[in-house]
Motif scaffolding. Sequence first.
Motif, mmCIF file in Angstrom:
data_model
loop_
_atom_site.group_PDB
_atom_site.id
_atom_site.type_symbol
_atom_site.label_atom_id
_atom_site.label_comp_id
_atom_site.label_asym_id
_atom_site.label_seq_id
_atom_site.Cartn_x
_atom_site.Cartn_y
_atom_site.Cartn_z
ATOM 1 N N GLU A 237 -24.923 -2.630 -4.485
ATOM 2 C CA GLU A 237 -23.655 -3.318 -4.741
ATOM 3 C C GLU A 237 -22.535 -2.693 -3.912
ATOM 4 O O GLU A 237 -22.406 -1.460 -3.839
ATOM 5 N N VAL A 238 -21.718 -3.544 -3.303
ATOM 6 C CA VAL A 238 -20.620 -3.058 -2.462
ATOM 7 C C VAL A 238 -19.523 -2.451 -3.325
ATOM 8 O O VAL A 238 -19.062 -3.062 -4.291
ATOM 9 N N ILE A 239 -19.106 -1.243 -2.983
ATOM 10 C CA ILE A 239 -18.059 -0.550 -3.738
ATOM 11 C C ILE A 239 -16.823 -0.275 -2.872
ATOM 12 O O ILE A 239 -15.815 0.233 -3.366
ATOM 13 N N GLY A 240 -16.914 -0.623 -1.592
ATOM 14 C CA GLY A 240 -15.762 -0.413 -0.723
ATOM 15 C C GLY A 240 -16.014 -0.945 0.677
ATOM 16 O O GLY A 240 -17.111 -1.411 0.999
ATOM 17 N N VAL A 241 -14.980 -0.877 1.511
ATOM 18 C CA VAL A 241 -15.060 -1.334 2.903
ATOM 19 C C VAL A 241 -14.622 -0.186 3.805
ATOM 20 O O VAL A 241 -13.504 0.322 3.669
ATOM 21 N N ILE A 242 -15.523 0.247 4.697
ATOM 22 C CA ILE A 242 -15.172 1.323 5.628
ATOM 23 C C ILE A 242 -13.955 0.890 6.427
ATOM 24 O O ILE A 242 -13.911 -0.206 6.984
ATOM 25 N N ASN A 243 -12.953 1.774 6.481
ATOM 26 C CA ASN A 243 -11.684 1.368 7.063
ATOM 27 C C ASN A 243 -11.278 2.146 8.294
ATOM 28 O O ASN A 243 -11.349 1.653 9.410
ATOM 29 N N LYS A 244 -10.868 3.359 8.131
ATOM 30 C CA LYS A 244 -10.382 4.079 9.301
ATOM 31 C C LYS A 244 -11.078 5.425 9.426
ATOM 32 O O LYS A 244 -11.447 6.039 8.441
ATOM 33 N N VAL A 245 -11.255 5.841 10.643
ATOM 34 C CA VAL A 245 -11.965 7.081 10.928
ATOM 35 C C VAL A 245 -10.977 8.109 11.448
ATOM 36 O O VAL A 245 -10.216 7.830 12.372
#
Length: 279
Positions: A237-245
């Motif tokens: 289940e998706v718990i987040g969206v990879i955003n910035k590195v």
Amino acid sequence: MKNSSRKRCTVSNLLVLARFLKMIDSLNKLMLVCTISLLPISTHLRAEQQFTDVVESVTKSTVAIALDAPFKHASPRVLGTGFIVDDGSYAITNYHVVSETLDPKYVENYVVLSGEGTVVKKVKAEIIKIDIKHDLALLKLDSILTPITLSSKNMLRPGTDIAFTGFPIGAILGIYPATHRGYVSAITPDAIPAMNSQQLNLKMMQRLDSVSLIYQLDAIAYPGNSGSPMYDPKSGEVIGVINKVLVKDTKESALSSPTGISYAIPVKYVHTLISDVKR
């Protein structure tokens, strides 16, 4: 004499029986110890098998976000990662992945690429809703693809195991999704740190007035991972969206010198974006 012989024989038989029973008891104990010692290995193997199944399932819903401009590029230019949601006709990615203005002089479209290697399905995508504050974009697709399940949980606690799948190096050798694992190291404000006040601009100061809590991850992500689904390794289940590195120098050096610190937007903002469109 006969009675004495019988007694000796009986005692001897009893001693043999006692030794036999003792040997059986020792063997049972040995088998129990062996069984118990093998349990962690068996459990570990089952867990690893479960994770590979989860990755396979998530990969089916993970897509590359690309710019299709036939007059400029021989093939679609991969910009980042996204994943299929809702009824399969929508995709989520980071807003900065699709923030490039399309040139009206040319035939340009955003597309999602689904598949693996050089055999991929190209589906036209239209931006229908954006959330600039949380760097999210919702795309409407021309075709139905396999959706992923979004978690209904709120914020996860630090220490929670996570995984994410995406395209860290784009499509240099074709579309080959890669999976990384890590854990939530902290719940942190989404304000970008600055060394001193001279580095603060108006946009950063406005963000400081209204910060959101996001996930800080102990995991290595790369620029191409922007928009990747971050998920529960056990359920998928998706718990987040990879955003910035967070990188040491510039975006170009991320592949050679990643810091190992990444960020992800909580999935609750994805739910909000979809709900706004469905109203």
